[in-house]
Structure formats: C-alpha cells, structure tokens
Motif scaffolding. Structure first.
Motif, PDB file in Angstrom:
ATOM      1  N   ALA A  55       0.829  -1.211   0.000  1.00 37.11           N
ATOM      2  CA  ALA A  55       0.000   0.000   0.000  1.00 37.11           C
ATOM      3  C   ALA A  55       0.864   1.263   0.000  1.00 37.11           C
ATOM      4  CB  ALA A  55      -0.926  -0.003   1.215  1.00 37.11           C
ATOM      5  N   GLY A  56       2.169   1.090   0.247  1.00 42.88           N
ATOM      6  CA  GLY A  56       3.073   2.242   0.242  1.00 42.88           C
ATOM      7  C   GLY A  56       3.039   3.059   1.514  1.00 42.88           C
ATOM      8  N   VAL A  57       2.575   2.461   2.602  1.00 46.97           N
ATOM      9  CA  VAL A  57       2.536   3.184   3.876  1.00 46.97           C
ATOM     10  C   VAL A  57       3.625   2.650   4.803  1.00 46.97           C
ATOM     11  CG1 VAL A  57       0.099   3.818   3.689  1.00 46.97           C
ATOM     12  CG2 VAL A  57       0.716   1.678   4.797  1.00 46.97           C
ATOM     13  N   LEU A  58       3.845   3.347   5.894  1.00 44.07           N
ATOM     14  CA  LEU A  58       4.902   2.969   6.825  1.00 44.07           C
ATOM     15  C   LEU A  58       4.428   1.904   7.805  1.00 44.07           C
ATOM     16  CD1 LEU A  58       6.388   6.468   7.788  1.00 44.07           C
ATOM     17  CD2 LEU A  58       7.269   4.828   6.117  1.00 44.07           C
ATOM     18  N   ILE A  59       5.322   1.008   8.142  1.00 42.22           N
ATOM     19  CA  ILE A  59       5.066   0.038   9.193  1.00 42.22           C
ATOM     20  C   ILE A  59       5.117   0.814  10.501  1.00 42.22           C
ATOM     21  CG2 ILE A  59       6.047  -2.007  10.334  1.00 42.22           C
ATOM     22  CD1 ILE A  59       6.935  -2.838   7.430  1.00 42.22           C
ATOM     23  N   SER A  60       4.275   0.440  11.455  1.00 40.01           N
ATOM     24  CA  SER A  60       4.173   1.211  12.696  1.00 40.01           C
ATOM     25  C   SER A  60       5.532   1.376  13.371  1.00 40.01           C
ATOM     26  CB  SER A  60       3.195   0.538  13.665  1.00 40.01           C
ATOM     27  OG  SER A  60       3.796  -0.599  14.264  1.00 40.01           O
ATOM     28  N   ASP A  61       5.681   2.487  14.075  1.00 39.30           N
ATOM     29  CA  ASP A  61       6.920   2.756  14.800  1.00 39.30           C
ATOM     30  C   ASP A  61       7.238   1.634  15.778  1.00 39.30           C
ATOM     31  OD1 ASP A  61       7.263   5.163  13.493  1.00 39.30           O
ATOM     32  OD2 ASP A  61       6.460   6.374  15.132  1.00 39.30           O
ATOM     33  N   GLN A  62       6.216   1.176  16.486  1.00 38.21           N
ATOM     34  CA  GLN A  62       6.407   0.139  17.497  1.00 38.21           C
ATOM     35  C   GLN A  62       6.975  -1.143  16.875  1.00 38.21           C
ATOM     36  OE1 GLN A  62       2.828  -0.863  19.617  1.00 38.21           O
ATOM     37  NE2 GLN A  62       3.876  -2.250  21.016  1.00 38.21           N
ATOM     38  N   ARG A 116      14.319   6.920 -11.493  1.00 41.00           N
ATOM     39  CA  ARG A 116      15.162   5.767 -11.125  1.00 41.00           C
ATOM     40  C   ARG A 116      14.340   4.506 -10.891  1.00 41.00           C
ATOM     41  NH1 ARG A 116      19.871   7.910  -6.994  1.00 41.00           N
ATOM     42  NH2 ARG A 116      20.804   9.409  -8.429  1.00 41.00           N
ATOM     43  N   ILE A 117      13.257   4.637 -10.162  1.00 45.06           N
ATOM     44  CA  ILE A 117      12.461   3.441  -9.833  1.00 45.06           C
ATOM     45  C   ILE A 117      11.835   2.834 -11.076  1.00 45.06           C
ATOM     46  CG2 ILE A 117      10.404   2.622  -8.612  1.00 45.06           C
ATOM     47  CD1 ILE A 117      11.220   4.643  -6.382  1.00 45.06           C
ATOM     48  N   PHE A 118      11.242   3.667 -11.898  1.00 45.63           N
ATOM     49  CA  PHE A 118      10.559   3.112 -13.071  1.00 45.63           C
ATOM     50  C   PHE A 118      11.496   2.872 -14.245  1.00 45.63           C
ATOM     51  CE2 PHE A 118       7.091   4.882 -10.526  1.00 45.63           C
ATOM     52  CZ  PHE A 118       6.407   3.694 -10.307  1.00 45.63           C
ATOM     53  N   ARG A 124       9.742  -3.915  -8.410  1.00 45.79           N
ATOM     54  CA  ARG A 124       9.183  -4.816  -7.399  1.00 45.79           C
ATOM     55  C   ARG A 124       7.675  -4.681  -7.301  1.00 45.79           C
ATOM     56  NH1 ARG A 124      13.475  -2.537  -3.982  1.00 45.79           N
ATOM     57  NH2 ARG A 124      11.760  -1.440  -2.984  1.00 45.79           N
ATOM     58  N   GLU A 125       7.063  -5.698  -6.721  1.00 45.76           N
ATOM     59  CA  GLU A 125       5.604  -5.750  -6.542  1.00 45.76           C
ATOM     60  C   GLU A 125       5.075  -4.547  -5.756  1.00 45.76           C
ATOM     61  OE1 GLU A 125       2.336  -8.685  -4.336  1.00 45.76           O
ATOM     62  OE2 GLU A 125       4.438  -9.254  -4.372  1.00 45.76           O
ATOM     63  N   ASP A 126       5.887  -4.037  -4.812  1.00 46.84           N
ATOM     64  CA  ASP A 126       5.451  -2.924  -3.974  1.00 46.84           C
ATOM     65  C   ASP A 126       5.767  -1.562  -4.599  1.00 46.84           C
ATOM     66  OD1 ASP A 126       8.222  -3.560  -3.413  1.00 46.84           O
ATOM     67  OD2 ASP A 126       8.116  -2.173  -1.725  1.00 46.84           O
ATOM     68  N   GLU A 127       6.173  -1.550  -5.870  1.00 46.00           N
ATOM     69  CA  GLU A 127       6.554  -0.295  -6.520  1.00 46.00           C
ATOM     70  C   GLU A 127       5.550   0.128  -7.589  1.00 46.00           C
ATOM     71  OE1 GLU A 127      11.345  -0.202  -5.912  1.00 46.00           O
ATOM     72  OE2 GLU A 127      10.622  -1.323  -7.642  1.00 46.00           O
ATOM     73  N   THR A 128       4.309   0.288  -7.180  1.00 47.49           N
ATOM     74  CA  THR A 128       3.303   0.833  -8.087  1.00 47.49           C
ATOM     75  C   THR A 128       3.416   2.358  -8.029  1.00 47.49           C
ATOM     76  OG1 THR A 128       1.611   0.991  -6.370  1.00 47.49           O
ATOM     77  CG2 THR A 128       1.734  -1.102  -7.604  1.00 47.49           C
ATOM     78  N   MET A 129       2.886   3.032  -9.019  1.00 44.99           N
ATOM     79  CA  MET A 129       2.950   4.504  -9.034  1.00 44.99           C
ATOM     80  C   MET A 129       2.276   5.078  -7.782  1.00 44.99           C
ATOM     81  SD  MET A 129       4.027   7.250 -10.446  1.00 44.99           S
ATOM     82  CE  MET A 129       4.441   6.994 -12.143  1.00 44.99           C
ATOM     83  N   LEU A 130       1.119   4.526  -7.409  1.00 41.83           N
ATOM     84  CA  LEU A 130       0.412   5.021  -6.227  1.00 41.83           C
ATOM     85  C   LEU A 130       1.255   4.804  -4.968  1.00 41.83           C
ATOM     86  CD1 LEU A 130      -2.126   6.208  -4.936  1.00 41.83           C
ATOM     87  CD2 LEU A 130      -3.056   3.895  -4.815  1.00 41.83           C
ATOM     88  N   ALA A 131       1.848   3.625  -4.814  1.00 40.89           N
ATOM     89  CA  ALA A 131       2.662   3.332  -3.632  1.00 40.89           C
ATOM     90  C   ALA A 131       3.888   4.243  -3.569  1.00 40.89           C
ATOM     91  CB  ALA A 131       3.085   1.862  -3.621  1.00 40.89           C
ATOM     92  N   ILE A 132       4.523   4.457  -4.708  1.00 42.46           N
ATOM     93  CA  ILE A 132       5.716   5.316  -4.741  1.00 42.46           C
ATOM     94  C   ILE A 132       5.351   6.755  -4.394  1.00 42.46           C
ATOM     95  CG2 ILE A 132       7.605   6.226  -6.168  1.00 42.46           C
ATOM     96  CD1 ILE A 132       7.788   3.200  -5.401  1.00 42.46           C
ATOM     97  N   ARG A 133       4.259   7.251  -4.961  1.00 47.18           N
ATOM     98  CA  ARG A 133       3.837   8.630  -4.646  1.00 47.18           C
ATOM     99  C   ARG A 133       3.526   8.785  -3.157  1.00 47.18           C
ATOM    100  NH1 ARG A 133       4.142  12.036  -8.534  1.00 47.18           N
ATOM    101  NH2 ARG A 133       3.768  11.449 -10.672  1.00 47.18           N
TER     102      ARG A 133
END
Length: 179
Positions: A55-62, A116-118, A124-133
């Motif tokens: 989804a292109g979001v951060l894993i929780s800090d914890q 660079r990414i595209f 990679r699977e997690d490198e969609t335009m939406l996820a990168i943005r």
C-alpha cells in the motif's frame, strides 16, 4: 562505527550501504530488505507487512523499533553497523537506543526518484505509481524532520545523490576520514 543512511526511495541507500560495508568492514542492514523478506513469510505478521508495504505506507513505529532492535542485538552488529531505511519518524529516533556516530542524507529530487524506480530492469511488486507517490509524500512528511533532528545534533552530512555512484561513496568516505 554506527552509520545511518537516509534518503527517499531510489536514492541509492542500498548501493552505498553495500559499498561502504565492503570498504569499511562494517555490516550493512536494510530495513526495506528485512520487511520484504518478512512479507514473503506465510505468517500473520508476514501477511500484515506485505499489505502495508504494497500500500506504500509505513510500518508502525512500534513494530519497526522492535524488529530493528532485535536485528541490531545480534553479535555481528555489536561493534557497529550501516543501516538504511531507519529511522523514518521522529518517534523512531527518540526511541532508538542503539546510538549513532554519523548520518548521511543522500538527497535526490522527487522527479529523480520516479525516474530511477521506473527505469529499473525489475520493478518490485510494492513499486506501483500510487505506492511510490505515497512513499514520497510520507518521506517529506515524516522523514525530513528526522533529517533536521540529526542536522541539529551536528552528525548529519548531506550528500548530492544525483552524482555518480563512486563520487557519492568517495564523499561519504571523506566525511568519515576514510578516504
């Protein structure tokens, strides 16, 4: 020697981490690699991490702090490390107790990030335009304050990440007094 490499996705943190590890004899650790490996696992945590990174979001800090601390407690990291992809938030910085000697911010533009990414052979699977943005936005929102935190502490070195790879490595080594 404890070194952190900060930069937006595609800035060359992994490339520099691997090169510096070889030149300095210090182990390299990439949180992105750790999380991608965990995402392959058929466990509840693995599936959760896969959903989060796709989804292109951060894993929780914890969770991030727990995983990174667990890795850095291993014997190979006792005398030092080079880490990239961590810390990404002020909360992570404030709750990271492992200590840091130098932080390198490998700075590139958002446009260069996308190019660079595209432009890679394998996306990679997690490198969609939406996820990168999303990751670009999250970097500016959460990680740029981390850069300022380390700048204020006097341990940040900003590097132009849009120059040749060897020039970046040389600049980092020079800042470490290891020319």
């Amino acid at each position: 020697m404890k070194i952190i490499l900060i930069g937006i996705q595609g800035s060359g943190k992994s490339t520099q981490g691997i090169a510096l590890s070889k030149k300095l004899g210090v182990p390299y650790l990439s949180t992105g690699h750790i999380f991608r490996e965990m995402a392959k696992e058929k466990t509840p945590l693995g599936r959760e991490i896969k959903l989060i990174i796709n989804a292109g979001v951060l894993i929780s800090d914890q969770k991030t702090l727990l995983i990174v601390s667990e890795y850095l407690s291993r014997p190979e990291y006792v005398k030092g490390y080079i880490i990239d992809g961590f810390p990404r938030t002020i909360n992570q910085v404030e709750n990271f107790s492992n200590g840091v000697d130098k932080v390198f911010y490998i700075k590139i533009s958002d446009k260069e990030t996308l190019w660079r990414i595209f432009g890679r052979q394998e996306v990679r699977e997690d490198e969609t335009m939406l996820a990168i943005r999303r990751r670009i936005d999250l970097f500016h929102k959460f990680t740029e304050p981390v850069v300022e935190y380390y700048r204020h502490k006097g341990i940040l070195v900003e590097i132009n990440g849009e120059q040749p790879i060897k020039a970046i490595t040389a600049e980092i080594l020079k800042a470490l007094g290891k020319e």
